[in-house]
Scaffold this motif. Structure first.
Motif, PDB file in Angstrom:
ATOM      1  N   TYR A 167       8.166  -4.599  -2.678  1.00 18.45           N
ATOM      2  CA  TYR A 167       9.423  -4.954  -3.191  1.00 18.45           C
ATOM      3  C   TYR A 167       9.264  -5.957  -4.381  1.00 18.45           C
ATOM      4  CZ  TYR A 167      12.092  -3.307   0.877  1.00 18.45           C
ATOM      5  OH  TYR A 167      12.662  -2.635   1.909  1.00 18.45           O
ATOM      6  N   THR A 168       8.265  -5.662  -5.103  1.00 20.11           N
ATOM      7  CA  THR A 168       8.238  -6.346  -6.491  1.00 20.11           C
ATOM      8  C   THR A 168       8.842  -5.267  -7.528  1.00 20.11           C
ATOM      9  OG1 THR A 168       6.378  -5.019  -7.296  1.00 20.11           O
ATOM     10  CG2 THR A 168       6.018  -7.055  -5.814  1.00 20.11           C
ATOM     11  N   GLU A 169       8.679  -5.678  -8.768  1.00 25.81           N
ATOM     12  CA  GLU A 169       9.619  -5.021  -9.851  1.00 25.81           C
ATOM     13  C   GLU A 169       8.815  -3.771 -10.292  1.00 25.81           C
ATOM     14  OE1 GLU A 169      12.612  -5.596 -10.833  1.00 25.81           O
ATOM     15  OE2 GLU A 169      12.549  -6.868  -8.932  1.00 25.81           O
ATOM     16  N   ARG A 170       7.645  -3.853  -9.993  1.00 29.48           N
ATOM     17  CA  ARG A 170       6.944  -2.620 -10.536  1.00 29.48           C
ATOM     18  C   ARG A 170       5.886  -1.892  -9.547  1.00 29.48           C
ATOM     19  NH1 ARG A 170       4.488  -6.903 -13.378  1.00 29.48           N
ATOM     20  NH2 ARG A 170       6.102  -6.283 -15.224  1.00 29.48           N
ATOM     21  N   THR A 171       5.521  -0.615  -9.634  1.00 30.17           N
ATOM     22  CA  THR A 171       4.222  -0.130  -8.914  1.00 30.17           C
ATOM     23  C   THR A 171       2.883  -0.834  -8.843  1.00 30.17           C
ATOM     24  OG1 THR A 171       5.225   2.230  -9.187  1.00 30.17           O
ATOM     25  CG2 THR A 171       2.992   2.055  -8.703  1.00 30.17           C
ATOM     26  N   LEU A 172       2.398  -1.117  -7.774  1.00 26.44           N
ATOM     27  CA  LEU A 172       1.041  -1.879  -7.721  1.00 26.44           C
ATOM     28  C   LEU A 172       0.186  -1.108  -7.298  1.00 26.44           C
ATOM     29  CD1 LEU A 172       2.780  -4.748  -5.484  1.00 26.44           C
ATOM     30  CD2 LEU A 172       2.485  -4.684  -7.887  1.00 26.44           C
ATOM     31  N   ASN A 173      -1.299  -1.531  -7.229  1.00 21.21           N
ATOM     32  CA  ASN A 173      -2.468  -0.925  -6.961  1.00 21.21           C
ATOM     33  C   ASN A 173      -2.899  -1.453  -5.356  1.00 21.21           C
ATOM     34  OD1 ASN A 173      -2.531   0.668  -9.029  1.00 21.21           O
ATOM     35  ND2 ASN A 173      -3.661  -0.777 -10.208  1.00 21.21           N
ATOM     36  N   LEU A 174      -3.072  -0.650  -4.512  1.00 22.13           N
ATOM     37  CA  LEU A 174      -3.332  -0.901  -3.157  1.00 22.13           C
ATOM     38  C   LEU A 174      -4.929  -0.826  -2.887  1.00 22.13           C
ATOM     39  CD1 LEU A 174      -2.547  -1.831  -0.424  1.00 22.13           C
ATOM     40  CD2 LEU A 174      -2.435   0.507   0.306  1.00 22.13           C
ATOM     41  N   PHE A 175      -5.759  -1.698  -2.598  1.00 21.11           N
ATOM     42  CA  PHE A 175      -7.155  -1.480  -2.320  1.00 21.11           C
ATOM     43  C   PHE A 175      -7.496  -2.055  -0.732  1.00 21.11           C
ATOM     44  CE2 PHE A 175      -6.311  -2.939  -6.614  1.00 21.11           C
ATOM     45  CZ  PHE A 175      -7.076  -2.224  -7.586  1.00 21.11           C
ATOM     46  N   TRP A 176      -8.592  -1.435  -0.673  1.00 23.08           N
ATOM     47  CA  TRP A 176      -9.417  -1.675   0.553  1.00 23.08           C
ATOM     48  C   TRP A 176     -10.511  -2.420   0.096  1.00 23.08           C
ATOM     49  CZ3 TRP A 176     -14.330   0.264   2.181  1.00 23.08           C
ATOM     50  CH2 TRP A 176     -14.719  -0.339   3.414  1.00 23.08           C
ATOM     51  N   VAL A 177     -10.894  -3.621   1.075  1.00 26.62           N
ATOM     52  CA  VAL A 177     -11.881  -4.648   0.509  1.00 26.62           C
ATOM     53  C   VAL A 177     -13.352  -4.383   1.560  1.00 26.62           C
ATOM     54  CG1 VAL A 177     -12.724  -6.893  -0.024  1.00 26.62           C
ATOM     55  CG2 VAL A 177     -10.466  -6.116  -0.315  1.00 26.62           C
ATOM     56  N   ASN A 178     -14.389  -3.992   1.087  1.00 26.96           N
ATOM     57  CA  ASN A 178     -15.487  -3.761   1.997  1.00 26.96           C
ATOM     58  C   ASN A 178     -16.017  -5.052   2.358  1.00 26.96           C
ATOM     59  OD1 ASN A 178     -17.253  -4.461  -0.042  1.00 26.96           O
ATOM     60  ND2 ASN A 178     -17.716  -2.128  -0.656  1.00 26.96           N
ATOM     61  N   GLN A 179     -17.111  -5.026   3.070  1.00 27.71           N
ATOM     62  CA  GLN A 179     -17.686  -6.195   3.624  1.00 27.71           C
ATOM     63  C   GLN A 179     -18.464  -6.886   2.747  1.00 27.71           C
ATOM     64  OE1 GLN A 179     -20.090  -3.874   6.927  1.00 27.71           O
ATOM     65  NE2 GLN A 179     -19.505  -5.693   7.852  1.00 27.71           N
ATOM     66  N   ASP A 180     -18.778  -6.432   1.683  1.00 29.62           N
ATOM     67  CA  ASP A 180     -19.465  -7.046   0.357  1.00 29.62           C
ATOM     68  C   ASP A 180     -18.450  -7.594  -0.368  1.00 29.62           C
ATOM     69  OD1 ASP A 180     -21.974  -6.421   1.397  1.00 29.62           O
ATOM     70  OD2 ASP A 180     -21.856  -4.476   0.237  1.00 29.62           O
ATOM     71  N   GLY A 181     -17.100  -7.599  -0.217  1.00 34.03           N
ATOM     72  CA  GLY A 181     -15.939  -8.143  -0.895  1.00 34.03           C
ATOM     73  C   GLY A 181     -15.572  -7.112  -2.208  1.00 34.03           C
ATOM     74  N   GLU A 182     -15.953  -5.900  -2.328  1.00 29.72           N
ATOM     75  CA  GLU A 182     -15.830  -4.926  -3.284  1.00 29.72           C
ATOM     76  C   GLU A 182     -14.543  -4.350  -2.982  1.00 29.72           C
ATOM     77  OE1 GLU A 182     -20.598  -3.828  -4.385  1.00 29.72           O
ATOM     78  OE2 GLU A 182     -19.324  -2.738  -2.962  1.00 29.72           O
ATOM     79  N   VAL A 223      -6.287  -7.287   8.677  1.00 30.44           N
ATOM     80  CA  VAL A 223      -5.271  -6.423   9.589  1.00 30.44           C
ATOM     81  C   VAL A 223      -5.718  -7.274  11.205  1.00 30.44           C
ATOM     82  CG1 VAL A 223      -4.949  -4.242  10.957  1.00 30.44           C
ATOM     83  CG2 VAL A 223      -4.986  -4.418   8.392  1.00 30.44           C
ATOM     84  N   GLU A 224      -4.721  -7.394  11.925  1.00 32.70           N
ATOM     85  CA  GLU A 224      -4.984  -7.705  13.056  1.00 32.70           C
ATOM     86  C   GLU A 224      -4.393  -6.975  14.180  1.00 32.70           C
ATOM     87  OE1 GLU A 224      -3.242 -11.753  12.911  1.00 32.70           O
ATOM     88  OE2 GLU A 224      -5.222 -12.895  12.324  1.00 32.70           O
ATOM     89  N   ASN A 225      -3.452  -5.879  13.947  1.00 28.27           N
ATOM     90  CA  ASN A 225      -2.975  -5.132  14.984  1.00 28.27           C
ATOM     91  C   ASN A 225      -2.086  -4.150  14.279  1.00 28.27           C
ATOM     92  OD1 ASN A 225      -1.375  -8.334  14.969  1.00 28.27           O
ATOM     93  ND2 ASN A 225      -0.369  -6.596  14.207  1.00 28.27           N
ATOM     94  N   ASN A 226      -1.414  -2.969  14.904  1.00 24.95           N
ATOM     95  CA  ASN A 226      -0.495  -2.177  14.263  1.00 24.95           C
ATOM     96  C   ASN A 226       0.616  -3.179  13.661  1.00 24.95           C
ATOM     97  OD1 ASN A 226      -1.173   0.685  15.275  1.00 24.95           O
ATOM     98  ND2 ASN A 226      -0.929  -0.358  17.242  1.00 24.95           N
ATOM     99  N   GLY A 227       0.961  -2.739  12.533  1.00 22.71           N
ATOM    100  CA  GLY A 227       1.951  -3.574  12.036  1.00 22.71           C
ATOM    101  C   GLY A 227       2.425  -3.012  10.610  1.00 22.71           C
ATOM    102  N   VAL A 228       3.146  -3.807   9.965  1.00 23.91           N
ATOM    103  CA  VAL A 228       3.464  -3.657   8.573  1.00 23.91           C
ATOM    104  C   VAL A 228       3.640  -4.925   7.830  1.00 23.91           C
ATOM    105  CG1 VAL A 228       6.096  -3.795   9.023  1.00 23.91           C
ATOM    106  CG2 VAL A 228       5.341  -2.257   7.119  1.00 23.91           C
ATOM    107  N   VAL A 229       3.590  -4.856   6.413  1.00 21.69           N
ATOM    108  CA  VAL A 229       3.641  -6.063   5.605  1.00 21.69           C
ATOM    109  C   VAL A 229       4.433  -5.634   4.301  1.00 21.69           C
ATOM    110  CG1 VAL A 229       1.321  -5.828   4.506  1.00 21.69           C
ATOM    111  CG2 VAL A 229       2.170  -7.970   4.708  1.00 21.69           C
ATOM    112  N   GLY A 230       5.061  -6.713   3.970  1.00 21.34           N
ATOM    113  CA  GLY A 230       5.760  -6.406   2.723  1.00 21.34           C
ATOM    114  C   GLY A 230       5.335  -7.374   1.582  1.00 21.34           C
ATOM    115  N   ILE A 231       5.189  -6.857   0.356  1.00 23.92           N
ATOM    116  CA  ILE A 231       4.728  -7.328  -0.872  1.00 23.92           C
ATOM    117  C   ILE A 231       6.022  -7.889  -1.655  1.00 23.92           C
ATOM    118  CG2 ILE A 231       3.594  -7.599  -3.086  1.00 23.92           C
ATOM    119  CD1 ILE A 231       2.727  -5.113  -0.539  1.00 23.92           C
ATOM    120  N   ASN A 232       6.448  -9.426  -1.530  1.00 24.43           N
ATOM    121  CA  ASN A 232       7.712  -9.595  -1.623  1.00 24.43           C
ATOM    122  C   ASN A 232       8.736  -9.171  -0.667  1.00 24.43           C
ATOM    123  OD1 ASN A 232       6.660 -10.964  -3.694  1.00 24.43           O
ATOM    124  ND2 ASN A 232       8.061 -10.176  -5.385  1.00 24.43           N
TER     125      ASN A 232
END
Length: 521
Positions: A167-182, A223-232
């Motif tokens: 729900y921000t004003e523009r398209t965002l980039n979604l990332f998965w973060v591995n165990q090394d923080g990458e 992530v802790e469970n089945n769910g959903v999250v909003g950005i703004n």
């Protein structure tokens, strides 16, 4: 491991590219958990609950005695548990969770013959003994359970589905973060609910969302469970609106639409029931785990009509992940099918919608081709100053006002039986799910005559009289000569005969306008 995303409103999309899947697999710690002392419980009240009486952690439970105890503990020494705490159960706790599965375990030599179950974080203490069937270790029935390790890593336990809404004003980039923080790039996250991205992942996995233009990090979540999250969050602007003319026209339209439906399924067009405990437990856990922002977001209402008074009162929404929705709707189809007495197919599930103080739901009927028979399911409510009744009109257009408690459901013929909640919600909140069905493969069901064996609509019930108080809803405050009318007739003894009557009802039970322009019912 598979990771697949899809927009909420579309069918499943293609999987994540194979190279990324391989990278994700390489960073999933499936083994290496040290052996630990497992607590033994004889009563499920001994599980860890939070201050609200909900399970404070995910749990994997198994029998505390016999060869299965040793076999499963050996597996636990080398299995990554994805946030699940192991408990061995005996006595009443074992009987409550496993029942007949405990029989014949004395000489078991293969862990695949042992019972085990995963319990969701967030489930009510009173519902902990009722997991969904899908939560049990079932190697013979579920190919994802071919090993105990894979059971723990399946959707029965550690694997979950998680949604991201921008729900921000523009398209965002979604990332998965591995165990090394990458950070590993997944997808562009476009704006609004229609572009929600759901992904299969695991409890404990981390995701980030960045603004591609500024590089600013806008989300960093584990992530802790089945769910959903909003950005703004979405914002419905509160403002003064005089909608009387619009409502009057709308009520005429809804009255005309409900008359288009020829087919009926039940004597009254509605009934009240109760959710199966396992489905209620699963729904409650999902709601509880996602009950606060940024998981609970404002529902998008602009351009959708005035059925919910979003310009006056907040109306929030928690999107349900696809897999969880499929499980719930399949189970509830059996419940509705038993009510209507014929085979039906699922067409839609909507929710969780959470109404806030002051909310009103205009009288209406649902989509005629798809919403033949439906359920209103109350998941949670709190802080109400008085009951917020479901207003349902029967086949003779008599008003019934039904009180619901969490776990209650109302069956209703939603394309024919006019329904709403015109009296404003007095304080607190009210969270519902709606699920819809129709006769199999028949979008023209509403034009058909009733098949043989269909209950006759209950039209004439003789003389009726008030025997209770004006605020005694769902308590038999109105008695009729024919008791088949049930306990929900409104103490106001209101019968609608036109869209104009529905409009007058809306005026009379709502807050006054600045210039009085309505008569009494």
């Amino acid at each position: 491991m598979t990771m697949a995303m899809r927009p909420r409103s579309a069918s499943p999309a293609a999987s994540v590219p194979a190279l990324l899947v391989a990278t994700l697999l390489a960073h999933v710690p499936l083994r290496g958990v040290a052996a630990q002392k497992v607590k033994v419980l004889s009563d499920l009240s001994g599980l860890p609950y939070d201050e609200n009486g909900h399970l404070a952690t995910h749990v994997v439970a198994f029998p505390a005695s016999g060869p299965c105890a040793d076999l499963i503990e050996q597996e636990l020494a080398s299995v990554h548990l994805y946030g699940h705490v192991p408990f061995a159960v005996e006595g009443e706790a074992a009987e409550a969770l496993f029942g007949d599965q405990l029989e014949g375990l004395g000489d078991v030599a293969d862990v695949k013959k042992c019972p085990a179950v995963c319990l969701d974080r967030g489930v009510d203490a009173s519902l902990a003994a009722y997991p969904l069937p899908q939560k049990y270790y079932s190697p013979e029935e579920n190919e994802d359970h071919d090993t105990f390790n894979n059971f723990i890593a399946s959707l029965s336990c550690g694997r979950v589905e998680y949604g991201f809404i921008n729900y921000t004003e523009r398209t965002l980039n979604l990332f998965w973060v591995n165990q090394d923080g990458e950070k590993k790039y997944l997808y562009p996250l476009e704006r609004l609910e229609k572009n929600t991205r759901f992904i299969h992942t695991f409890v404990g996995h981390r995701f980030m969302c960045d603004d591609p233009e500024t590089g600013e990090n806008l989300l960093d979540i584990t992530v802790e469970n089945n769910g959903v999250v909003g950005i703004n969050n979405h914002h419905n602007r509160h403002r003064h609106r005089d909608i009387r003319r619009e409502v009057e026209r709308t009520m005429d339209g809804e009255w005309s639409k409900h008359l288009q439906v020829k087919r009926t399924f039940s004597p009254l067009g509605f009934d009240k029931g109760r959710l199966p405990n396992d489905v209620f437990g699963s729904m409650r856990a999902f709601w509880y785990n996602n009950r606060d922002p940024p998981h609970r977001l404002a529902e998008e209402w602009e351009g959708k009509g005035l059925y919910v008074n979003f310009w006056e009162s907040d109306c929030d929404f928690i999107q349900i992940p696809w897999d969880l929705k499929h499980v719930w709707q399949g189970r509830l189809k059996d419940v509705v099918q038993a009510w209507v007495g014929e085979e039906i197919e699922q067409t839609d599930m909507y929710g969780v919608r959470q109404y806030e103080a002051g909310a009103r739901l205009l009288t209406h009927v649902d989509r005629i081709t798809t919403h033949a028979v439906s359920l209103i399911v109350n998941i949670a409510q709190g802080g109400l100053d008085r009951p917020w009744t479901v207003e349902v009109y029967d086949h003779a257009n008599r008003l019934h006002e039904v009180v619901m408690a969490p776990g209650d459901l109302v069956y209703y013929e939603s394309a024919k039986a006019l329904h709403g909640r015109n009296t404003p919600l007095a304080g607190g909140f009210y969270a519902n799910i709606f699920t819809h069905y129709r006769p199999i493969g028949d979008p023209n069901w509403y034009q058909k005559d009733n098949p043989g064996g269909t209950p006759e609509p209950l039209i004439d019930v003789g003389e009726c009289a008030i025997v209770g108080g004006a605020e005694e809803y769902s308590a038999g405050a109105v008695k009729c000569e024919n008791p088949a009318i049930g306990p929900h007739l409104s103490p106001k003894m209101f019968t609608a005969r036109s869209g104009g009557d529905l409009y007058q009802w809306w005026l009379n039970v709502g807050p006054p306008f600045d210039d009085p322009s309505s008569g009494e019912l």
